[in-house]
Design a protein around this motif. Structure first.
Motif, PDB file in Angstrom:
ATOM      1  N   ASN A  42       0.810  -1.153   0.041  1.00  0.00           N
ATOM      2  CA  ASN A  42      -0.039   0.005  -0.019  1.00  0.00           C
ATOM      3  C   ASN A  42       0.983   1.300  -0.059  1.00  0.00           C
ATOM      4  O   ASN A  42       2.075   1.083   0.379  1.00  0.00           O
ATOM      5  CB  ASN A  42      -0.939  -0.050   1.377  1.00  0.00           C
ATOM      6  N   ASN A  43       0.364   2.460  -0.512  1.00  0.00           N
ATOM      7  CA  ASN A  43       1.097   3.444  -0.628  1.00  0.00           C
ATOM      8  C   ASN A  43       2.464   3.277  -1.391  1.00  0.00           C
ATOM      9  O   ASN A  43       3.406   4.054  -0.873  1.00  0.00           O
ATOM     10  CB  ASN A  43       1.163   4.316   0.703  1.00  0.00           C
ATOM     11  N   ALA A  44       2.621   2.525  -2.111  1.00  0.00           N
ATOM     12  CA  ALA A  44       4.148   2.259  -2.811  1.00  0.00           C
ATOM     13  C   ALA A  44       4.307   2.962  -4.024  1.00  0.00           C
ATOM     14  O   ALA A  44       5.660   3.213  -4.221  1.00  0.00           O
ATOM     15  CB  ALA A  44       3.919   0.915  -3.119  1.00  0.00           C
ATOM     16  N   ILE A  45       3.379   3.599  -4.521  1.00  0.00           N
ATOM     17  CA  ILE A  45       3.649   4.295  -5.849  1.00  0.00           C
ATOM     18  C   ILE A  45       3.652   5.802  -5.645  1.00  0.00           C
ATOM     19  O   ILE A  45       2.909   6.321  -5.205  1.00  0.00           O
ATOM     20  CB  ILE A  45       2.766   3.806  -6.965  1.00  0.00           C
ATOM     21  N   THR A  46       4.826   6.247  -6.061  1.00  0.00           N
ATOM     22  CA  THR A  46       5.112   7.728  -6.097  1.00  0.00           C
ATOM     23  C   THR A  46       4.702   8.275  -7.323  1.00  0.00           C
ATOM     24  O   THR A  46       5.292   7.906  -8.336  1.00  0.00           O
ATOM     25  CB  THR A  46       6.455   8.235  -5.460  1.00  0.00           C
ATOM     26  N   LYS A  47       4.035   9.383  -7.493  1.00  0.00           N
ATOM     27  CA  LYS A  47       3.834  10.230  -8.541  1.00  0.00           C
ATOM     28  C   LYS A  47       4.412  11.700  -8.818  1.00  0.00           C
ATOM     29  O   LYS A  47       4.397  12.348  -7.614  1.00  0.00           O
ATOM     30  CB  LYS A  47       2.224  10.534  -8.854  1.00  0.00           C
ATOM     31  N   SER A  48       5.095  12.043  -9.998  1.00  0.00           N
ATOM     32  CA  SER A  48       5.744  13.347 -10.020  1.00  0.00           C
ATOM     33  C   SER A  48       5.781  13.646 -11.278  1.00  0.00           C
ATOM     34  O   SER A  48       6.234  13.150 -12.232  1.00  0.00           O
ATOM     35  CB  SER A  48       7.204  13.270  -9.313  1.00  0.00           C
ATOM     36  N   GLY A  49       4.871  14.723 -12.027  1.00  0.00           N
ATOM     37  CA  GLY A  49       4.796  15.220 -13.104  1.00  0.00           C
ATOM     38  C   GLY A  49       4.294  13.987 -13.970  1.00  0.00           C
ATOM     39  O   GLY A  49       3.102  13.359 -13.716  1.00  0.00           O
ATOM     40  N   SER A  50       5.126  13.473 -14.992  1.00  0.00           N
ATOM     41  CA  SER A  50       4.677  12.418 -15.695  1.00  0.00           C
ATOM     42  C   SER A  50       5.540  11.113 -15.322  1.00  0.00           C
ATOM     43  O   SER A  50       5.977  10.495 -16.344  1.00  0.00           O
ATOM     44  CB  SER A  50       5.199  13.112 -17.388  1.00  0.00           C
ATOM     45  N   THR A  51       6.014  11.051 -14.314  1.00  0.00           N
ATOM     46  CA  THR A  51       6.576  10.040 -13.825  1.00  0.00           C
ATOM     47  C   THR A  51       5.947   9.204 -12.657  1.00  0.00           C
ATOM     48  O   THR A  51       5.454   9.896 -11.929  1.00  0.00           O
ATOM     49  CB  THR A  51       8.069  10.336 -13.495  1.00  0.00           C
ATOM     50  N   TYR A  52       5.874   8.083 -12.701  1.00  0.00           N
ATOM     51  CA  TYR A  52       5.474   7.248 -11.399  1.00  0.00           C
ATOM     52  C   TYR A  52       6.491   6.125 -10.949  1.00  0.00           C
ATOM     53  O   TYR A  52       7.274   5.655 -12.163  1.00  0.00           O
ATOM     54  CB  TYR A  52       3.920   6.702 -11.857  1.00  0.00           C
ATOM     55  N   SER A  53       6.958   5.982  -9.971  1.00  0.00           N
ATOM     56  CA  SER A  53       8.032   4.980  -9.469  1.00  0.00           C
ATOM     57  C   SER A  53       7.508   4.510  -8.305  1.00  0.00           C
ATOM     58  O   SER A  53       6.494   4.656  -7.484  1.00  0.00           O
ATOM     59  CB  SER A  53       9.316   5.882  -9.087  1.00  0.00           C
ATOM     60  N   PHE A  54       8.288   3.331  -7.898  1.00  0.00           N
ATOM     61  CA  PHE A  54       8.151   2.794  -6.673  1.00  0.00           C
ATOM     62  C   PHE A  54       9.415   1.834  -6.259  1.00  0.00           C
ATOM     63  O   PHE A  54      10.225   1.727  -7.245  1.00  0.00           O
ATOM     64  CB  PHE A  54       6.960   1.605  -6.716  1.00  0.00           C
ATOM     65  N   SER A  55       9.560   1.680  -4.874  1.00  0.00           N
ATOM     66  CA  SER A  55      10.812   0.760  -4.289  1.00  0.00           C
ATOM     67  C   SER A  55       9.978  -0.113  -3.259  1.00  0.00           C
ATOM     68  O   SER A  55       9.535   0.458  -2.238  1.00  0.00           O
ATOM     69  CB  SER A  55      11.765   1.907  -3.977  1.00  0.00           C
ATOM     70  N   VAL A  56      10.186  -1.218  -3.491  1.00  0.00           N
ATOM     71  CA  VAL A  56       9.286  -2.404  -2.649  1.00  0.00           C
ATOM     72  C   VAL A  56      10.543  -3.323  -2.302  1.00  0.00           C
ATOM     73  O   VAL A  56      11.398  -3.830  -3.082  1.00  0.00           O
ATOM     74  CB  VAL A  56       8.125  -2.873  -3.116  1.00  0.00           C
ATOM     75  N   ASP A  57      10.278  -3.761  -0.860  1.00  0.00           N
ATOM     76  CA  ASP A  57      11.196  -4.680  -0.554  1.00  0.00           C
ATOM     77  C   ASP A  57      10.531  -6.074  -0.550  1.00  0.00           C
ATOM     78  O   ASP A  57       9.513  -6.450  -0.281  1.00  0.00           O
ATOM     79  CB  ASP A  57      11.342  -4.629   1.206  1.00  0.00           C
ATOM     80  N   ALA A  58      11.160  -6.793  -1.560  1.00  0.00           N
ATOM     81  CA  ALA A  58      10.648  -8.179  -1.906  1.00  0.00           C
ATOM     82  C   ALA A  58      11.083  -9.285  -1.264  1.00  0.00           C
ATOM     83  O   ALA A  58      10.836 -10.606  -1.749  1.00  0.00           O
ATOM     84  CB  ALA A  58      10.806  -8.276  -3.535  1.00  0.00           C
ATOM     85  N   THR A  59      11.737  -9.237  -0.113  1.00  0.00           N
ATOM     86  CA  THR A  59      12.381 -10.207   0.584  1.00  0.00           C
ATOM     87  C   THR A  59      11.606 -11.425   0.990  1.00  0.00           C
ATOM     88  O   THR A  59      11.524 -12.615   0.598  1.00  0.00           O
ATOM     89  CB  THR A  59      13.023  -9.681   1.920  1.00  0.00           C
TER      90      THR A  59
END
Length: 248
Positions: free
Chosen positions: A122-139
């Motif tokens: 949850n709340n994993a995706i960040t939006k900025s302008g025309s870009t979306y990104s995420f960083s998740v711990d997949a351990t």
């Protein structure tokens, strides 16, 4: 004399595709929203299992209602590899990523599995302008016992990407986080070969060994540590020199 034994450390891999200077064999769907993709970045720290992802579109695109599904593999395009890799469904509007076991089919229906999702971020995706990104711990995701060949999210010296995305997605969910419905007109940007050239990052004091796929550190400031027999011979030689000096 003392030395530190050599150790292997897991490296971090990163891959970047730029519209202005295409690098690697990324197959982008023609005459579609895929033509608005400007830059794609994928990374995995194989020591911490943190997966990073960023999709940048040409200026003027609105990504607030975008969606995607993503499978990454250490090697070729993941299509056809069933029950080994995780498929990540991205709901940009709600910032949510839901992971299931990818069924290997060239369709988005892995989420329709009769089991609950493997992981929900949850709340994993960040939006900025025309870009979306995420960083998740997949351990925890990678450690699941889904099957004998389960790898979850996997990136290495090569990368295979199955990335489908839409600019008009809609998701609904059950109380347990399971996807109830998803819709959108999805297009693709996939690797079709053995991956795209990547950058390997090793911790300070280590160097990348392409044979083992690890970052290696040696003892004694990088010099070789003599074997016991060599140390004994060295001691014997010093003794002989000392005796010769006393005789002189």
């Amino acid at each position: 004399m003392s030395g530190t034994a050599a150790a292997d450390v897991a490296p971090a891999y990163s891959y970047v595709w730029n519209r202005s200077a295409p690098d690697g064999n990324l197959n982008v769907q023609p005459n579609s929203y895929a033509q608005q993709l400007n830059k794609l970045t994928i990374s995995l720290d194989t020591q911490t299992d943190v997966l990073g992802f960023s999709a940048e579109f040409l200026a003027g695109n609105t990504i607030s209602n975008d969606g995607f599904w993503l499978v990454v593999n250490n090697g070729p395009n993941p299509v056809g590899i069933a029950n080994e890799l995780a498929i990540l469904y991205g709901d940009v509007a709600n910032g949510r990523i839901t992971a299931y076991a990818y069924n290997g089919q060239n369709s988005p229906n892995s989420w329709q599995a009769p089991t609950a999702p493997l992981a929900v971020y949850n709340n994993a995706i960040t939006k900025s302008g025309s870009t979306y990104s995420f960083s998740v711990d997949a351990t925890a995701l990678n450690a699941l016992n889904v099957g004998p060949n389960w790898r979850g999210v996997d990136i290495g010296p090569n990368v295979g990407v199955w990335y489908h995305f839409s600019d008009n997605s809609a998701y609904t969910y059950y109380a347990n986080g399971d996807i109830k419905s998803q819709s959108g007109t999805y297009v693709y940007a996939d690797t079709t070969g053995n991956g795209v050239p990547g950058q390997v990052t090793c911790p300070s004091g280590t160097v990348y060994n392409p044979t083992t796929g690890t970052c290696t550190t040696g003892g004694g400031g990088g010099g070789q540590v003599p074997e016991p027999a060599s140390i004994a011979l060295l001691g014997l030689g010093l003794g002989v020199l000392g005796l010769a000096k006393r005789r002189r």
